[in-house]
Scaffold this motif. Structure first.
Motif, PDB file in Angstrom:
ATOM      1  N   UNK A 119       0.807  -1.220   0.000  1.00  0.00           N
ATOM      2  CA  UNK A 119       0.000   0.000   0.000  1.00  0.00           C
ATOM      3  C   UNK A 119       0.837   1.266   0.000  1.00  0.00           C
ATOM      4  N   UNK A 120       2.081   1.188   0.493  1.00  0.00           N
ATOM      5  CA  UNK A 120       2.917   2.390   0.571  1.00  0.00           C
ATOM      6  C   UNK A 120       4.109   2.359  -0.368  1.00  0.00           C
ATOM      7  N   UNK A 121       4.535   1.167  -0.773  1.00  0.00           N
ATOM      8  CA  UNK A 121       5.726   1.046  -1.594  1.00  0.00           C
ATOM      9  C   UNK A 121       7.015   1.160  -0.800  1.00  0.00           C
ATOM     10  N   UNK A 122       6.917   1.225   0.520  1.00  0.00           N
ATOM     11  CA  UNK A 122       8.108   1.341   1.365  1.00  0.00           C
ATOM     12  C   UNK A 122       8.639  -0.029   1.746  1.00  0.00           C
ATOM     13  N   UNK A 123       9.952  -0.128   1.910  1.00  0.00           N
ATOM     14  CA  UNK A 123      10.585  -1.368   2.326  1.00  0.00           C
ATOM     15  C   UNK A 123      10.044  -1.771   3.682  1.00  0.00           C
ATOM     16  N   UNK A 124       9.703  -3.052   3.842  1.00  0.00           N
ATOM     17  CA  UNK A 124       9.123  -3.516   5.114  1.00  0.00           C
ATOM     18  C   UNK A 124      10.159  -4.082   6.086  1.00  0.00           C
ATOM     19  N   UNK A 125      11.459  -3.967   5.750  1.00  0.00           N
ATOM     20  CA  UNK A 125      12.509  -4.438   6.645  1.00  0.00           C
ATOM     21  C   UNK A 125      12.929  -5.882   6.407  1.00  0.00           C
ATOM     22  N   UNK A 126      12.369  -6.506   5.372  1.00  0.00           N
ATOM     23  CA  UNK A 126      12.718  -7.890   5.078  1.00  0.00           C
ATOM     24  C   UNK A 126      13.158  -8.027   3.622  1.00  0.00           C
ATOM     25  N   UNK A 127      13.753  -9.173   3.334  1.00  0.00           N
ATOM     26  CA  UNK A 127      14.210  -9.464   1.983  1.00  0.00           C
ATOM     27  C   UNK A 127      13.917 -10.923   1.676  1.00  0.00           C
ATOM     28  N   UNK A 128      14.314 -11.371   0.513  1.00  0.00           N
ATOM     29  CA  UNK A 128      14.076 -12.763   0.143  1.00  0.00           C
ATOM     30  C   UNK A 128      14.818 -13.116  -1.126  1.00  0.00           C
ATOM     31  N   UNK A 129      14.583 -14.321  -1.599  1.00  0.00           N
ATOM     32  CA  UNK A 129      15.219 -14.780  -2.823  1.00  0.00           C
ATOM     33  C   UNK A 129      14.386 -15.904  -3.411  1.00  0.00           C
ATOM     34  N   UNK A 130      14.510 -16.084  -4.740  1.00  0.00           N
ATOM     35  CA  UNK A 130      13.928 -17.267  -5.355  1.00  0.00           C
ATOM     36  C   UNK A 130      14.982 -17.927  -6.220  1.00  0.00           C
ATOM     37  N   UNK A 131      14.803 -19.213  -6.420  1.00  0.00           N
ATOM     38  CA  UNK A 131      15.719 -20.016  -7.200  1.00  0.00           C
ATOM     39  C   UNK A 131      14.950 -20.774  -8.265  1.00  0.00           C
ATOM     40  N   UNK A 132      15.537 -20.842  -9.457  1.00  0.00           N
ATOM     41  CA  UNK A 132      15.015 -21.660 -10.534  1.00  0.00           C
ATOM     42  C   UNK A 132      16.053 -22.723 -10.866  1.00  0.00           C
ATOM     43  N   UNK A 133      15.592 -23.873 -11.266  1.00  0.00           N
ATOM     44  CA  UNK A 133      16.380 -24.833 -12.032  1.00  0.00           C
ATOM     45  C   UNK A 133      15.560 -25.089 -13.283  1.00  0.00           C
ATOM     46  N   UNK A 134      16.148 -24.796 -14.444  1.00  0.00           N
ATOM     47  CA  UNK A 134      15.407 -24.910 -15.703  1.00  0.00           C
ATOM     48  C   UNK A 134      16.207 -25.686 -16.736  1.00  0.00           C
ATOM     49  N   UNK A 135      15.485 -26.281 -17.670  1.00  0.00           N
ATOM     50  CA  UNK A 135      16.105 -26.967 -18.800  1.00  0.00           C
ATOM     51  C   UNK A 135      15.483 -26.428 -20.080  1.00  0.00           C
ATOM     52  N   UNK A 136      16.343 -25.934 -20.959  1.00  0.00           N
ATOM     53  CA  UNK A 136      15.901 -25.389 -22.246  1.00  0.00           C
ATOM     54  C   UNK A 136      15.675 -26.550 -23.214  1.00  0.00           C
ATOM     55  N   UNK A 137      14.570 -26.499 -23.939  1.00  0.00           N
ATOM     56  CA  UNK A 137      14.245 -27.530 -24.938  1.00  0.00           C
ATOM     57  C   UNK A 137      15.317 -27.563 -26.026  1.00  0.00           C
ATOM     58  N   UNK A 138      15.432 -28.699 -26.687  1.00  0.00           N
ATOM     59  CA  UNK A 138      16.440 -28.860 -27.744  1.00  0.00           C
ATOM     60  C   UNK A 138      16.316 -27.825 -28.854  1.00  0.00           C
ATOM     61  N   UNK A 139      15.083 -27.373 -29.152  1.00  0.00           N
ATOM     62  CA  UNK A 139      14.924 -26.366 -30.213  1.00  0.00           C
ATOM     63  C   UNK A 139      15.255 -24.953 -29.726  1.00  0.00           C
TER      64      UNK A 139
END
Length: 171
Positions: free
Chosen positions: A106-126
Motif C-alpha cells: 500500500x505504501x511502496x516502502x521497504x518492510x525491513x525484510x528481503x528474500x530470494x527465489x531459485x530456478x532450475x530450468x532446462x531449455x528444450x532442444x529447439x
C-alpha cells in the motif's frame, strides 16, 4: 494475512525488488556464461503452484555474462525491474538465484525484510522454450536475503517461451 497469501500478494502487486550485482562464478562445476548458451535471450515465464494454478507471468532476460532481469506483469509499469544471476548446470540446464527486498504494497516502502527465489530450468532442444522448478524464501529479516530465517515455499513449476524479433513487424 497468511505468509503464503502475502507471497501471492507480493507476486500480484509486483513487489519492488532491488537490483543485486551479478556474482563472479568460480569452481563447483559452474561454467562461464557465454553468448552461445541456449538460455541467453528474452523469455515470457509462467509460474504455477503445485496444483497447476496460475500465479504469475514475467518477462525475463538472461544475458551472456550471467545476469538475469525480470518484470512481473501486475501491476504493469511500476518500475519493478529486479536482477539475479545464473550458472550453467550442464547440458541445457541452468540454475538461477534472484534476491529481492520485500515492501508494503500500500505504501511502496521497504518492510525491513528481503528474500530470494531459485530456478532450475532446462531449455528444450529447439531453444524456444524451457521448463523447471522454483523455490522461494521471503520475510528474511534485514537486507541480506541469504542470512537465514524467513518463510520458504517449494514445488512451483515454471514454463517459458522465447521472445524473438518478428522481422515482419519492423518498420
Amino acid at each position: 494475512m497468511s505468509k503464503f497469501s502475502r507471497r501471492l500478494g507480493f507476486l500480484s502487486r509486483g513487489t519492488f525488488a532491488v537490483a543485486v550485482v551479478a556474482l563472479v562464478m568460480i569452481g563447483f562445476g559452474a561454467s562461464r556464461a557465454a553468448a552461445n548458451e541456449s538460455i541467453v535471450g528474452l523469455w515470457q515465464i509462467t509460474l504455477k503452484d503445485s496444483g497447476g494454478n496460475f500465479i504469475d507471468s514475467v518477462f525475463s532476460g538472461w544475458t551472456s555474462d550471467g545476469l538475469e532481469f525480470d518484470q512481473d506483469i501486475v501491476p504493469i509499469l511500476t518500475e519493478n525491474v529486479c536482477y539475479g544471476t545464473w550458472i550453467k548446470l550442464g547440458g541445457h540446464s541452468y540454475g538461477l538465484t534472484h534476491p529481492f527486498f520485500d515492501f508494503v504494497g500500500t505504501t511502496g516502502l521497504w518492510d525491513g525484510t528481503s528474500g530470494h527465489f531459485e530456478y532450475t530450468v532446462t531449455v528444450a532442444n529447439d531453444g524456444n522454450s524451457f521448463t523447471g522448478k522454483e523455490n522461494f524464501t521471503f520475510e528474511v529479516p534485514g537486507t541480506n536475503p541469504y542470512a537465514g530465517g524467513g518463510t520458504t515455499f517449494t514445488g512451483f513449476t515454471i514454463s517459458a517461451t522465447r521472445i524473438t524479433v518478428n522481422k515482419s513487424l519492423l518498420p
